[in-house]
Scaffold this motif. Structure first.
Motif, short mmCIF file in Angstrom:
data_model
loop_
_atom_site.label_atom_id
_atom_site.label_comp_id
_atom_site.label_asym_id
_atom_site.label_seq_id
_atom_site.Cartn_x
_atom_site.Cartn_y
_atom_site.Cartn_z
N ALA A 66 0.83 -1.21 0.00
CA ALA A 66 0.00 0.00 0.00
C ALA A 66 0.86 1.26 0.00
N LYS A 121 -4.16 7.95 5.18
CA LYS A 121 -5.13 7.11 4.50
C LYS A 121 -5.51 5.96 5.43
N CYS A 150 -5.19 2.81 5.14
CA CYS A 150 -4.14 1.79 5.27
C CYS A 150 -2.98 2.30 6.12
N CYS A 200 -11.27 6.91 1.43
CA CYS A 200 -10.21 6.88 0.42
C CYS A 200 -10.62 6.00 -0.76
N GLU A 201 -10.53 6.56 -1.96
CA GLU A 201 -10.87 5.78 -3.16
C GLU A 201 -9.65 5.17 -3.82
N GLY A 202 -8.46 5.39 -3.25
CA GLY A 202 -7.28 4.72 -3.78
C GLY A 202 -6.23 5.69 -4.27
N VAL A 203 -5.09 5.10 -4.62
CA VAL A 203 -3.92 5.87 -5.03
C VAL A 203 -3.65 5.63 -6.52
N GLN A 237 -3.50 1.69 -7.74
CA GLN A 237 -2.58 0.81 -7.01
C GLN A 237 -3.26 -0.56 -6.80
N ARG A 268 -3.14 -2.85 -4.59
CA ARG A 268 -3.64 -3.09 -3.23
C ARG A 268 -4.99 -2.41 -3.02
N CYS A 269 -5.20 -1.29 -3.70
CA CYS A 269 -6.47 -0.56 -3.51
C CYS A 269 -7.66 -1.36 -4.06
N CYS A 305 -8.90 -3.50 -1.22
CA CYS A 305 -8.90 -2.80 0.07
C CYS A 305 -10.23 -2.99 0.79
N ASP A 337 -10.67 -1.71 3.91
CA ASP A 337 -10.86 -0.57 4.80
C ASP A 337 -10.71 0.70 3.98
#
Ligand code: SF4
Ligand code: SF4
Length: 348
Positions: A25, A184, A186, A213-216, A226, A228-229, A232, A234
């Motif tokens: 993450a 974030k 994570c 958070c909608e992700g990176v 990303q 991992r997103c 995710c 959480d």
């Protein structure tokens, strides 16, 4: 940060596992735990990734394994009668900064910035660690340590750029001060997991705040999310004291998840820096269609990845089955089949 001469005969099995499954993450807590051995760098993929230069001590390996969000996360389940989509909370409120200037300048009515400034002004913490836009890079982010209310950025909140706000953890701990960490979900989960095991970390970070958070997205010039997103569980800061979501029309939803969070919310309101009103939990669902859909689909997505023996984070207590039950069965089957197709199209 200084790079060290490579004395690497034993690459970390934990970092190797995370990298193999593309589950990093980018939080940076591994570098914060082993600063002489690991640095965070932007990888060719465009995401922040750990680079190991020296062997880790056994205790460092164990700490990284215990708190790396790429490997998994534990969180309490939603309370009785609460929506499993957003995890447990003591109170859910609508809030905005009382200062009209901050309201105009900051996203979502400036509630998070007002709370962060209040934490410093009231002396509850000595510093606020936050992710801010990087002036050197138009779409980049960096971590800032703010030690006065005026230094807290009004642009606080979910920046989609890669950031590793925990990479300097050892420096913060060496200063023996008290910090509010804003990261974030994570990042917050990684810090909490370490704080549960290490009283020094818990003392240094008495307050943890997070945001939905909608992700990176990768660094400039690249596209995608990303990896991992995409798995995710959480997305709403389940381990934070307070987590904040955009409510549109210049307001935020603020979820006080702990006694500390509820106390901070009440004190910020009493100090006149935050305007607080009752919130309708159903309105939070309506305001967060992307995260609502993602939470509901995740159980089916993880089942498909498990079937293909693809590495997935270990989740404990994140209500994924309950979220999936909010979906019609056909939608869950579509998510399952779509994930199978998408994964089979990619090399293992
Ligand atoms: S998720 Fe965080 S702790 Fe785990 S490998 Fe990536 S940067 Fe390190
Ligand atoms: S969606 Fe947000 S919280 Fe989840 S892994 Fe990605 S950056 Fe972290």
């Amino acid at each position: 940060m200084t790079r060290h001469a490579p004395i690497l005969s034993d690459p970390s099995p934990t970092l190797a596992r995370v990298a193999k499954g593309e589950r990093c993450a980018g939080c940076g807590i591994c570098a914060g735990i082993a600063p002489k051995s690991i640095v965070m760098e932007i990888a060719p993929s465009g995401f922040a990734r750990p680079v190991q230069g020296c062997n880790l001590r056994g205790s460092q390996e164990a700490r990284i394994e215990a708190c790396c969000p790429g490997l998994g996360q534990a969180a309490a389940r939603a309370g009785e009668g609460q929506d499993p989509l957003w995890g447990p909370y003591r109170e859910m409120k609508s809030a905005r900064a009382a200062d009209p200037g901050l309201r105009d300048e900051a996203p979502s009515g400036g509630a998070l910035a007002a709370i962060a400034r209040h934490l410093l002004a009231s002396g509850r913490v000595d510093g606020v660690i936050q992710i801010v836009a990087d002036p050197q890079s138009p779409s980049g982010a960096r971590t800032a340590l703010c030690e006065s209310p005026d230094a807290v950025s009004s642009g606080i909140g979910a920046l989609p750029a890669p950031s590793s706000p925990l990479q300097d953890l050892s420096d913060y701990l060496a200063r023996s001060r008290r910090y509010a960490f804003i990261g974030k979900p994570c990042d917050a989960a990684a810090l909490r997991a370490l704080a549960w095991r290490d009283p020094q970390v818990a003392r240094a970070f008495p307050v943890v705040l997070s945001f939905f958070c909608e992700g990176v997205a990768p660094a400039a010039g690249q596209t995608g999310l990303q990896p991992r997103c995409g798995v995710c569980a959480d997305v709403s800061g389940l381990t934070a004291d307070l987590s904040v979501a955009d409510a549109a029309q210049g307001e935020s939803f603020v979820l006080a998840r702990t006694a500390v969070g509820a106390e901070i919310l009440a004190q910020a309101e009493a100090a006149g820096v935050l305007e607080v009103s009752a919130a309708d939990p159903a309105a939070l669902r309506d305001a967060q269609p992307v995260l609502r859909a993602r939470r509901r689909a995740l159980f089916a997505r993880l089942a498909a990845l498990r079937l293909l023996a693809r590495p997935i984070p270990r989740y404990h207590g994140l209500d994924l089955r309950a979220c999936a039950r909010q979906n019609p069965i056909l939608d869950n089957l579509r998510s399952f089949a779509g994930t199978l197709r998408e994964s089979l199209a990619r090399p293992k």
